[in-house]
Design an enzyme around this catalytic site. Structure first.
Site, PDB file in Angstrom:
ATOM      1  N   THR A 172      19.802  17.109   4.282  1.00 32.10           N
ATOM      2  CA  THR A 172      18.501  16.282   4.621  1.00 32.10           C
ATOM      3  C   THR A 172      18.133  15.802   3.501  1.00 32.10           C
ATOM      4  OG1 THR A 172      17.914  17.865   6.610  1.00 32.10           O
ATOM      5  CG2 THR A 172      16.246  16.777   5.619  1.00 32.10           C
TER       6      THR A 172
ATOM      7  N   GLU B 131      10.527  24.732   6.413  1.00 35.01           N
ATOM      8  CA  GLU B 131      11.383  23.334   6.413  1.00 35.01           C
ATOM      9  C   GLU B 131      10.997  22.767   4.864  1.00 35.01           C
ATOM     10  OE1 GLU B 131      13.333  23.339   8.563  1.00 35.01           O
ATOM     11  OE2 GLU B 131      12.764  21.266   9.397  1.00 35.01           O
TER      12      GLU B 131
END
Ligand code: HSE
Length: 295
Positions: A168, A120
């Site tokens: 994101t 991530e």
């Protein structure tokens, strides 16, 4: 060869920014691994054209590196990238489970959370675990610096995915730097309500507890049609609606009886805003599942 199916996830749930997450029954990524002298990655499926196959730039490459587990890795994407449904986390979680098994590393699912979170970090710049934790463990997860807490849950949800892209990184750019004490108090109350709701599988408490005045109002401005879609879902019976993860996906919590109507209402409202979308009628579900060759 080993195969792992790891589910899409929805992080934040409004009041639990960077902390709460749930596993969704559908969609999911499927990752296949075989031992190799160096890691190679191929990607097929939803949005695969946007995902780098270079192990140095792929979440799964970071997982293979962290587990010292070189492999031939094939990723079949069911979770489209930049959707708000934990696309990179699903691949990372699946790879972590598969490579841990392939090389007999002996890590528990909870111990694989920080490993998958490394992936991530590669795509979002922050190693938050609120998507990888539910994809690995299933149910509802609370991921903090102190570790991950987890409960099984099966609350029905509709995850509606508009055909727009929000990265994101961009979505993190609109998160406010500060909040007032009133906002913090409300958020703590909502997060606690949501948590109790999860332990009781109660869609009313979960929906109520998803209210958030700090992050969601800013993030929702990045999603064309957000307010009208939210209103439509609530009118159709949703007990709560929020941005799924960093968006643009939206998550509605509901009773099973209202699920179909809510899915139609959300798709129609996005359509009225000029945005195509797809709704998944699903529920909070299980974490990554391992299949041995032939099973
Ligand atoms: N908690 C993260 C965010 C999830 O909202 O930015 C997205 O990866």
């Amino acid at each position: 060869m080993l195969t792992v199916r790891a589910p899409a996830t929805s992080a934040n749930l409004g009041s639990g920014f960077d902390v709460f997450g749930v596993a969704l029954g559908t969609p999911a990524d499927v990752v296949r691994v075989e031992r190799a002298s160096r890691t190679t990655i191929t990607v097929t499926g939803a949005g695969s054209q946007y995902i780098p196959e270079d192990p140095a730039k792929n979440t799964v490459g970071a997982v293979a590196e962290a587990l010292d587990a070189p492999a031939r890795i094939r990723i079949d994407k069911g979770v489209r990238p930049s959707s708000g449904l934990g696309s990179s986390a699903a691949s990372a979680a699946a790879a972590a489970v598969a490579l841990n098994e392939l090389y007999d590393r002996g890590r528990s699912r909870a111990e694989l959370v920080p490993v998958a979170a490394e992936g991530e970090a590669l795509v979002s710049g922050a190693a938050h675990a609120d998507n990888v934790a539910p994809s690995l463990l299933g149910g509802f997860t609370v991921a903090t610096d102190g570790g991950v807490t987890h409960v099984d849950a099966s609350v029905p949800v509709v995850a509606c995915l508009p055909d727009i892209s929000v990265s994101t990184r961009d979505a993190r750019g609109v998160v406010p730097d500060a909040a007032s004490m009133d906002e913090v108090v409300d958020t703590v109350g909502n997060a606690a309500t949501l948590t109790v709701g999860m332990t009781r599988d109660d869609p009313v408490l979960v929906g109520k507890g998803m209210e958030d005045e700090i992050v969601t109002p800013e993030r929702s401005t990045l999603i064309d049609g957000y307010e009208s879609v939210r209103e439509a879902a609530l009118e159709a019976g949703a007990t709560g609606v929020t941005v799924s993860g960093a968006g643009p996906g939206m998550l509605a919590v509901c009773h099973r009886r209202d699920q179909r109507a809510i899915a139609s209402a959300m798709v129609d409202a996005f359509d009225a805003a000029g945005v195509e979308s797809r709704a998944y009628q699903t529920a909070i579900g299980e974490g990554a599942t391992l299949y041995r060759d032939g099973s």
